[in-house]
Design a protein around this motif. Structure first.
Motif, PDB file in Angstrom:
ATOM      1  N   ASP A 298     -23.008  36.431   9.161  1.00  0.00           N
ATOM      2  CA  ASP A 298     -23.868  35.926   9.261  1.00  0.00           C
ATOM      3  C   ASP A 298     -24.824  37.425   9.861  1.00  0.00           C
ATOM      4  O   ASP A 298     -24.389  37.600  10.867  1.00  0.00           O
ATOM      5  CB  ASP A 298     -24.401  35.191   9.810  1.00  0.00           C
ATOM      6  CG  ASP A 298     -24.535  32.951   8.869  1.00  0.00           C
ATOM      7  OD1 ASP A 298     -24.203  34.086   8.127  1.00  0.00           O
ATOM      8  OD2 ASP A 298     -24.039  32.348   9.936  1.00  0.00           O
ATOM      9  N   VAL A 299     -26.883  37.382   8.972  1.00  0.00           N
ATOM     10  CA  VAL A 299     -27.143  38.619   9.708  1.00  0.00           C
ATOM     11  C   VAL A 299     -28.223  37.227  10.336  1.00  0.00           C
ATOM     12  O   VAL A 299     -28.862  36.567  10.328  1.00  0.00           O
ATOM     13  CB  VAL A 299     -28.174  39.434   9.187  1.00  0.00           C
ATOM     14  CG1 VAL A 299     -29.190  40.531   9.195  1.00  0.00           C
ATOM     15  CG2 VAL A 299     -27.169  40.482   8.127  1.00  0.00           C
ATOM     16  N   LEU A 300     -28.487  38.178  11.546  1.00  0.00           N
ATOM     17  CA  LEU A 300     -29.385  37.211  12.920  1.00  0.00           C
ATOM     18  C   LEU A 300     -30.701  38.127  11.997  1.00  0.00           C
ATOM     19  O   LEU A 300     -30.833  39.920  13.251  1.00  0.00           O
ATOM     20  CB  LEU A 300     -29.141  37.620  14.636  1.00  0.00           C
ATOM     21  CG  LEU A 300     -27.932  35.987  15.041  1.00  0.00           C
ATOM     22  CD1 LEU A 300     -27.215  36.477  14.239  1.00  0.00           C
ATOM     23  CD2 LEU A 300     -27.503  36.530  16.285  1.00  0.00           C
ATOM     24  N   VAL A 301     -31.923  37.081  12.290  1.00  0.00           N
ATOM     25  CA  VAL A 301     -33.448  37.951  12.225  1.00  0.00           C
ATOM     26  C   VAL A 301     -34.140  37.829  13.435  1.00  0.00           C
ATOM     27  O   VAL A 301     -34.834  38.703  13.756  1.00  0.00           O
ATOM     28  CB  VAL A 301     -33.727  36.817  11.293  1.00  0.00           C
ATOM     29  CG1 VAL A 301     -34.963  37.153  10.976  1.00  0.00           C
ATOM     30  CG2 VAL A 301     -32.790  37.666   9.952  1.00  0.00           C
ATOM     31  N   SER A 302     -33.833  36.089  13.671  1.00  0.00           N
ATOM     32  CA  SER A 302     -34.280  35.661  15.117  1.00  0.00           C
ATOM     33  C   SER A 302     -34.421  34.857  15.864  1.00  0.00           C
ATOM     34  O   SER A 302     -32.851  34.395  15.245  1.00  0.00           O
ATOM     35  CB  SER A 302     -36.051  35.059  14.785  1.00  0.00           C
ATOM     36  OG  SER A 302     -35.880  34.337  14.081  1.00  0.00           O
TER      37      SER A 302
ATOM     38  N   ARG B 225     -29.662  34.956   8.093  1.00  0.00           N
ATOM     39  CA  ARG B 225     -29.624  35.472   6.795  1.00  0.00           C
ATOM     40  C   ARG B 225     -28.116  35.897   6.484  1.00  0.00           C
ATOM     41  O   ARG B 225     -27.921  36.019   6.499  1.00  0.00           O
ATOM     42  CB  ARG B 225     -30.523  37.144   6.327  1.00  0.00           C
ATOM     43  CG  ARG B 225     -30.797  37.444   4.809  1.00  0.00           C
ATOM     44  CD  ARG B 225     -31.888  37.920   4.770  1.00  0.00           C
ATOM     45  NE  ARG B 225     -31.377  39.935   5.572  1.00  0.00           N
ATOM     46  CZ  ARG B 225     -31.504  40.410   5.856  1.00  0.00           C
ATOM     47  NH1 ARG B 225     -33.091  39.543   6.355  1.00  0.00           N
ATOM     48  NH2 ARG B 225     -31.008  41.716   6.522  1.00  0.00           N
ATOM     49  N   ARG B 226     -27.952  34.857   5.125  1.00  0.00           N
ATOM     50  CA  ARG B 226     -26.534  34.337   4.612  1.00  0.00           C
ATOM     51  C   ARG B 226     -27.021  34.885   2.569  1.00  0.00           C
ATOM     52  O   ARG B 226     -27.108  34.430   1.962  1.00  0.00           O
ATOM     53  CB  ARG B 226     -26.193  32.994   4.838  1.00  0.00           C
ATOM     54  CG  ARG B 226     -24.477  33.367   4.527  1.00  0.00           C
ATOM     55  CD  ARG B 226     -24.511  31.484   5.100  1.00  0.00           C
ATOM     56  NE  ARG B 226     -23.855  30.752   6.707  1.00  0.00           N
ATOM     57  CZ  ARG B 226     -23.855  30.046   6.626  1.00  0.00           C
ATOM     58  NH1 ARG B 226     -24.497  28.785   5.895  1.00  0.00           N
ATOM     59  NH2 ARG B 226     -23.952  29.949   8.515  1.00  0.00           N
ATOM     60  N   ASP B 227     -25.960  35.665   2.713  1.00  0.00           N
ATOM     61  CA  ASP B 227     -25.601  36.467   1.002  1.00  0.00           C
ATOM     62  C   ASP B 227     -27.223  36.576   0.509  1.00  0.00           C
ATOM     63  O   ASP B 227     -27.708  35.651  -0.266  1.00  0.00           O
ATOM     64  CB  ASP B 227     -24.728  35.108   0.390  1.00  0.00           C
ATOM     65  CG  ASP B 227     -23.405  34.335   1.038  1.00  0.00           C
ATOM     66  OD1 ASP B 227     -22.880  35.302   0.995  1.00  0.00           O
ATOM     67  OD2 ASP B 227     -23.664  32.903   0.821  1.00  0.00           O
ATOM     68  N   ASP B 228     -27.807  37.099   1.691  1.00  0.00           N
ATOM     69  CA  ASP B 228     -29.392  37.738   1.033  1.00  0.00           C
ATOM     70  C   ASP B 228     -30.134  36.417   1.102  1.00  0.00           C
ATOM     71  O   ASP B 228     -30.780  37.020   0.770  1.00  0.00           O
ATOM     72  CB  ASP B 228     -29.272  38.393   0.249  1.00  0.00           C
ATOM     73  CG  ASP B 228     -28.472  39.661  -0.151  1.00  0.00           C
ATOM     74  OD1 ASP B 228     -28.496  39.906   0.728  1.00  0.00           O
ATOM     75  OD2 ASP B 228     -27.838  40.265  -0.728  1.00  0.00           O
ATOM     76  N   LYS B 229     -29.701  34.961   1.648  1.00  0.00           N
ATOM     77  CA  LYS B 229     -30.568  33.607   1.285  1.00  0.00           C
ATOM     78  C   LYS B 229     -30.916  33.836   2.946  1.00  0.00           C
ATOM     79  O   LYS B 229     -30.222  33.482   3.673  1.00  0.00           O
ATOM     80  CB  LYS B 229     -30.535  33.633   0.999  1.00  0.00           C
ATOM     81  CG  LYS B 229     -30.453  33.188  -0.921  1.00  0.00           C
ATOM     82  CD  LYS B 229     -28.993  31.873  -1.328  1.00  0.00           C
ATOM     83  CE  LYS B 229     -29.146  32.511  -2.668  1.00  0.00           C
ATOM     84  NZ  LYS B 229     -28.559  31.441  -3.637  1.00  0.00           N
ATOM     85  N   PRO B 230     -32.494  33.635   3.116  1.00  0.00           N
ATOM     86  CA  PRO B 230     -32.895  32.976   4.371  1.00  0.00           C
ATOM     87  C   PRO B 230     -32.175  31.603   4.591  1.00  0.00           C
ATOM     88  O   PRO B 230     -32.434  30.833   3.933  1.00  0.00           O
ATOM     89  CB  PRO B 230     -34.334  33.108   4.512  1.00  0.00           C
ATOM     90  CG  PRO B 230     -34.702  32.887   2.785  1.00  0.00           C
ATOM     91  CD  PRO B 230     -33.990  33.760   2.281  1.00  0.00           C
TER      92      PRO B 230
ATOM     93  N   VAL C 159     -21.326  25.920  12.101  1.00  0.00           N
ATOM     94  CA  VAL C 159     -22.880  26.297  11.781  1.00  0.00           C
ATOM     95  C   VAL C 159     -23.804  27.647  11.881  1.00  0.00           C
ATOM     96  O   VAL C 159     -24.164  27.731  10.866  1.00  0.00           O
ATOM     97  CB  VAL C 159     -23.915  25.815  13.557  1.00  0.00           C
ATOM     98  CG1 VAL C 159     -25.151  26.375  13.012  1.00  0.00           C
ATOM     99  CG2 VAL C 159     -23.794  24.689  13.539  1.00  0.00           C
ATOM    100  N   LEU C 160     -22.821  28.630  12.165  1.00  0.00           N
ATOM    101  CA  LEU C 160     -23.389  29.710  11.920  1.00  0.00           C
ATOM    102  C   LEU C 160     -21.702  30.437  11.179  1.00  0.00           C
ATOM    103  O   LEU C 160     -20.448  29.606  11.777  1.00  0.00           O
ATOM    104  CB  LEU C 160     -22.996  30.787  13.172  1.00  0.00           C
ATOM    105  CG  LEU C 160     -24.689  30.760  13.888  1.00  0.00           C
ATOM    106  CD1 LEU C 160     -24.618  31.348  15.606  1.00  0.00           C
ATOM    107  CD2 LEU C 160     -25.620  31.072  13.005  1.00  0.00           C
TER     108      LEU C 160
END
Length: 349
Positions: free
Chosen positions: A160-164, A194-199, A155-156
């Protein structure tokens, strides 16, 4: 030969043998000597040490050299004669082995640790330099690892950047952990990433924490990262390890991103770790780094505030030892010295 003579001869032979063995046996110390220096404004292995893509850069002059220390490898041992020779050499030092290598640490583990520290120093130096140059730098929380059989597997992903988490904005690693652990174990947690600059929005079914069954976890470890407005490539890679090149990287990037040359054509050297806010931290091996900088014909050496006392007690080799506590301190000092080589700046005295 009398019995007395035979006994003395045997005793003498035994003493010589024991002395020879003692000379060969390793001692629990490592040696430290000046390592190579690298001009962060120049090239390394036919590539620029620092490359900037997507932002305007300016011509530079002179050199800003990072300094290193050559330390006995974790899988090597120092003999008594080697330790004595290093001890009497003013450019070298002998220190207890366990101060450098924790008990049981292998050479590969030491290499990996140094590589991680270097990677971290590159990241924080970029954040500090860009902030000082007036660019906006965003700190983010990232997924550092995913447990193979944990709730987030598949899943993750690492990076990966955690936004919320459940609609609440993530502002730091500890806060992100708190947002997850405060949920009911077994509940479905909505994570915006945000993964590869995509939400992207995913759902993870939490599980009980083995440390506290009342708290939830999702089977990931978190790390901190920064998002830069353009691309910076550091071509040193893992060839040099540790965190102590942070200050020099930051100074060099700032010099490349702003008009005018910080060095006025001189050879500057320095050392010091740096955090994203630009705070300069102390390092080890200052004596050896001063010697290495002098061998590279540096005229000014940037010394972390925490190393100033030790540096002042060492040979300065005719260099000016500039005291710095922050990146801003270092920039201000170099700008003053560029205008007037005899300008008064904070020094280690």
């Amino acid at each position: 030969m009398t019995r007395r003579t035979s006994t003395l001869a045997a005793a003498g032979l035994l003493v010589v043998s024991l002395f020879a063995v003692a000379m060969l046996l390793p001692v629990p110390y490592v040696t430290m000597r000046p390592g190579p220096t690298v001009d962060a404004l120049g090239d390394y292995d036919d590539k620029p040490v620092l490359e900037i893509e997507g932002a305007k850069t300016y011509p530079t002059e002179g050199e800003i050299r990072l300094t290193t220390v050559s330390v006995t490898r974790a899988d090597s041992r120092v003999s008594l004669p080697q330790a004595v020779m290093a001890y009497v050499n003013p450019k070298e030092a002998v220190v207890p082995r366990d101060l450098v290598y924790p008990e049981g640490q292998t050479a590969e583990e030491s290499k990996q640790e140094n590589a991680v520290q270097m990677q971290s120093s590159q990241l924080t130096s970029e954040a500090a330099a860009l902030t000082e140059a007036g660019y906006e730098v965003e700190s983010v929380v990232t997924v550092a690892s995913v447990a193979k059989d944990g709730p987030s597997a598949g899943v993750l992903e690492v990076g990966d950047v955690l936004v919320s988490v459940d609609g609440k904005k993530v502002t730091g690693t500890e806060q992100a952990v708190s947002l997850v652990s405060s949920q009911e174990p077994g509940s479905v947690i909505t994570v915006e990433i945000r993964r590869d600059d995509k939400p992207k929005t995913v759902e993870v079914t939490s599980e009980k924490s083995p440390d506290d069954p009342t708290k939830a976890r999702i089977g990931v470890s978190l790390g901190s990262d920064v998002e830069l407005p353009f691309t910076i490539t550091n071509n040193l890679g893992a060839s040099i390890g540790g965190p102590s090149a942070g200050l020099v990287f930051a100074l060099s990037l700032y010099d490349m991103l702003t008009p005018g040359a910080l060095t006025d054509g001189e050879t500057i050297a320095g050392t010091g770790s740096i955090d994203a806010a630009g705070t300069v931290g102390p390092i080890g091996g200052i004596q050896q780094k001063l010697a290495g900088a002098a061998d590279a014909d540096a005229t000014v050496f940037m010394v972390p505030d925490g190393n100033c006392e030790e540096a002042a007690a060492s040979d300065d080799f005719g260099m000016r030892l500039v005291r710095v506590a922050t990146l801003d301190d270092a920039i201000n000092a170099l700008e003053k010295l560029s205008d007037d080589p005899k300008a008064e700046v904070p020094t280690c005295s």
